[in-house]
Write a protein that holds these residues in place. Structure first.
Motif, short mmCIF file in Angstrom:
data_model
loop_
_atom_site.label_atom_id
_atom_site.label_comp_id
_atom_site.label_asym_id
_atom_site.label_seq_id
_atom_site.Cartn_x
_atom_site.Cartn_y
_atom_site.Cartn_z
N LEU A 31 0.84 -1.19 0.00
CA LEU A 31 0.00 0.00 0.00
C LEU A 31 0.89 1.26 0.00
CD1 LEU A 31 -3.03 0.83 0.22
CD2 LEU A 31 -2.69 0.91 2.68
N GLN A 35 2.00 5.01 -2.94
CA GLN A 35 2.02 6.43 -2.62
C GLN A 35 3.19 7.09 -3.34
OE1 GLN A 35 0.80 7.76 1.35
NE2 GLN A 35 2.88 8.50 1.60
N PHE A 42 -1.89 9.25 0.24
CA PHE A 42 -2.63 8.08 -0.22
C PHE A 42 -2.87 7.07 0.91
CE2 PHE A 42 -2.65 3.74 -2.01
CZ PHE A 42 -3.81 3.82 -2.76
N GLU A 45 -5.25 8.33 3.56
CA GLU A 45 -6.63 8.36 3.04
C GLU A 45 -7.25 6.97 3.00
OE1 GLU A 45 -6.31 10.37 -0.73
OE2 GLU A 45 -5.80 12.27 0.21
N VAL A 46 -6.49 5.98 2.52
CA VAL A 46 -7.01 4.61 2.43
C VAL A 46 -7.29 4.06 3.83
CG1 VAL A 46 -6.42 2.22 1.78
CG2 VAL A 46 -5.95 4.10 0.20
N LEU A 49 -10.38 5.61 5.35
CA LEU A 49 -11.59 4.97 4.81
C LEU A 49 -11.83 3.64 5.51
CD1 LEU A 49 -11.30 5.68 0.98
CD2 LEU A 49 -13.03 6.55 2.54
N SER A 85 -11.42 -5.65 3.89
CA SER A 85 -10.85 -4.31 4.04
C SER A 85 -9.64 -4.32 4.98
CB SER A 85 -11.89 -3.29 4.48
OG SER A 85 -12.47 -3.65 5.71
N SER A 88 -6.77 -5.64 3.00
CA SER A 88 -6.27 -4.71 1.98
C SER A 88 -5.32 -3.66 2.55
CB SER A 88 -7.43 -4.05 1.25
OG SER A 88 -8.08 -3.12 2.08
N ILE A 89 -5.41 -3.38 3.85
CA ILE A 89 -4.45 -2.43 4.44
C ILE A 89 -3.36 -3.14 5.24
CG2 ILE A 89 -6.15 -0.56 4.54
CD1 ILE A 89 -5.79 -1.00 7.74
#
Length: 151
Positions: A31, A35, A42, A45-46, A49, A85, A88-89
């Motif tokens: 991730l 950026q 980036f 922000e991700v 969220l 989610s 994903s991070i």
């Protein structure tokens, strides 16, 4: 400039500990690699969220578990979304609890699902705190005129 170097070392040590303790995995590194100068916020922000979405999902999970007749398919769908989610991070510990939670949804064990929800919240707030600290360190380095070291 010594202050920047100290902050950069602190950041590297802190980030290393997050990986060594299994809080984050390589997905977080991937991730960060997305950026660049055109989108310097980036990752923040991700992750923001993810925080917002997770809070909403916790409400949905609690509402679903509070029903007279629990809809385990709906419960599983919410846990699946949270698992995706968090994956994903790179929030590894949150993802692992989601896997356990989904297993209890499958066998329709409400008591264990309730325990998993509490454990999930603990892991979520733990990783949220850790990531907020990481972002504060990065911000301090940038405000002091430094750059974020690449690991």
């Amino acid at each position: 400039m010594d202050n920047v170097i100290q902050l950069q070392k602190k950041l590297v040590d802190y980030k290393t500990s997050l990986f060594n303790e299994g809080i984050l995995d390589d997905q977080f590194t991937q991730l960060q690699q997305l950026q660049d100068e055109s989108n310097p916020d980036f990752v923040v922000e991700v992750v923001s969220l993810f925080f917002k979405d997770s809070e909403r999902l916790f409400d949905e999970l609690a509402k679903t578990l509070d029903q007279q007749n629990v809809d385990f398919n709906r419960l599983d769908a919410h846990v699946h979304q949270l698992k995706g989610s968090s994956s994903s991070i790179g929030a590894q510990r949150v993802q692992k609890v989601c896997i356990l939670f989904r297993n209890y949804c499958e066998v329709r064990n409400i008591e264990e699902c309730l325990k998993c929800l509490q454990q999930l919240k603990r892991e979520y707030y733990f990783v949220k705190n850790k990531l907020e600290t990481l972002f504060k360190l990065e911000k301090q380095i940038m405000e002091a005129g430094g750059t974020i070291p690449v690991q």
